[in-house]
Design a protein around this motif. Structure first.
Motif: not given
Length: 312
Positions: A15-23, A177-181, A249-256, A276-283
Motif C-alpha cells: 500500500l505504500g506510505l499514502t493512498d493520496d493520489a496528489e501526494l 512500501f516493502f515486505c516487512e516480516l 546511535s542513528l541505526f539502533y535508535g531508529t531500529g529500536f 524509512v529512518m533505519y532502512s533509507i535515511v541512515t544509509q
C-alpha cells in the motif's frame, strides 16, 4: 475461518506510505532523490578509499564494506517502491515479496554485524595498539566480514523459512512500501503465536549480540582514552570514534524505535514511516557523517573528484 495455504497466494499488495493520489508525485520525487543521493554518496566513498593508498587500513576496509552494504540494502526496497508509485500499481509477487524480505534481512543484519566489527577495530587500535597490526591483518579483516555475512545470512534464512510456513486469508494488503516480516505475520490467518515468539527471540538475540559487543568495546575505549595524558591524543581518539558512534546511535535508535512504537501503539502511519529512518535515511546520511570532520577522507574525496573532473 476461511483460509488458504500460502502456495495459493500469487501476490501481495504494497500500500505504500499514502493512498493520496496528489501526494504520489511528491513521494516519488523524494524517495528517488534520497536513493540517488545515497547511491552516489556511498559509491564516492568506496571509490575514494580504494583509490587512495593512505586509506588502505582495516578501519576504511570495514567502512567500504559498510557503504557497499548500504547500497545493497537501499536497493532492495526503494526501486520496487518507485516502480509501484510511478505505475500506480501496488502488487508484488509472493516469490518477490519473500525474496525482498530475505535480502532485506541479510543486509540489515550485515549492517549490525559490520558496526560491531568496526567497534572492535577501534577497540584494538586504541586499547591494544601494539597488537593491532597483527590481530587486524588483511586476512583477519576479510574473515571478520565473511563471518558477519554468514551470520546475517543464516539469520535471514531462518526468518524467511519461518515466513514460508504461514498461511494467508483473502486480505493480502501490506501497509508498507516493502515486505516487512512483522507485517507479513500480521496478514496470516493461522495461529502466529509461536511465529511471533520465534521472531522476537531470534531478532532479540541477533540484535543484542552485536550491540553488546559495541557497548563492551566503547566502555574499554572510553576508559583508555580518559587515561591518556595528552589532550591531543584524547581528541584524536574521540574524533575517530565519533562518526562511528553517530552511525550506531542513528541505526539502533531508529531500529529500536520501530519495534517499541509498534509494541505500544497501533498507529499505521508510525509503522509506515519508522522503517524509512533505519532502512533509507541512515544509509543516505552515513557518507556525510563519516566524511564530516575527517581530513583523510576529505582529501581522498577531493583527489577523486579532481580525477573525475579531468577525465570529463
Amino acid at each position: 475461518m476461511n483460509s488458504r495455504n500460502q502456495t495459493a497466494v500469487s501476490e501481495f499488495l504494497l500500500l505504500g506510505l499514502t493512498d493520496d493520489a496528489e501526494l504520489q508525485p511528491l513521494i516519488f520525487s523524494l524517495f528517488l532523490s534520497m536513493y540517488l543521493v545515497s547511491i552516489l554518496g556511498n559509491l564516492l566513498i568506496i571509490l575514494a578509499v580504494s583509490s587512495d593508498s593512505h586509506l588502505h587500513t582495516p578501519m576504511y576496509f570495514f567502512l567500504s564494506n559498510l557503504f557497499l552494504n548500504d547500497i545493497c540494502l537501499i536497493t532492495t526496497t526503494v526501486p520496487k517502491m518507485l516502480v509501484n508509485t510511478q505505475t500506480q500499481s501496488h502488487s508484488i509477487t509472493y516469490t518477490g515479496c519473500l525474496s525482498q524480505l530475505c535480502f532485506f534481512l541479510v543486509f540489515i543484519g550485515l549492517e549490525s554485524c559490520l558496526l560491531a566489527v568496526m567497534a572492535y577495530d577501534r577497540y584494538m587500535a586504541i586499547c591494544h595498539p601494539l597488537k593491532y597490526m597483527v590481530i587486524m591483518s588483511p586476512c583477519h579483516c576479510v574473515l571478520l566480514v565473511l563471518l558477519s555475512l554468514l551470520i546475517s545470512t543464516l539469520h535471514s534464512l531462518l526468518q524467511t523459512l519461518m515466513a514460508l510456513q504461514l498461511s494467508f486469508c483473502t486480505d493480502l494488503e501490506i501497509p508498507h512500501f516493502f515486505c516487512e516480516l512483522d507485517q507479513i505475520i500480521k496478514l496470516s490467518c493461522s495461529d502466529t503465536f509461536m511465529h511471533k515468539l520465534l521472531v522476537y527471540l531470534v531478532t532479540g538475540l541477533f540484535a543484542s549480540a552485536p550491540l553488546s559487543g559495541i557497548i563492551f568495546s566503547y566502555i574499554h575505549i572510553m576508559s583508555s582514552v580518559l587515561r591518556m595524558p595528552s589532550p591531543g591524543g584524547k581528541y584524536k581518539a574521540f574524533s575517530t570514534c565519533g562518526s562511528h558512534l553517530s552511525v550506531v546511535s542513528l541505526f539502533y535508535g531508529t531500529g529500536f524505535g520501530v519495534y517499541i512504537s509498534s509494541a505500544v501503539t497501533e498507529s499505521s502511519k508510525k509503522a509506515q514511516v519508522a522503517p524509512v529512518m533505519y532502512s533509507i535515511v541512515t544509509q543516505m546520511l552515513n557518507p556525510f557523517i563519516y566524511s564530516l570532520r575527517n581530513r583523510d577522507m576529505n582529501n581522498a574525496l577531493s583527489k577523486l573528484i579532481n580525477k573525475i573532473t579531468c577525465i570529463i
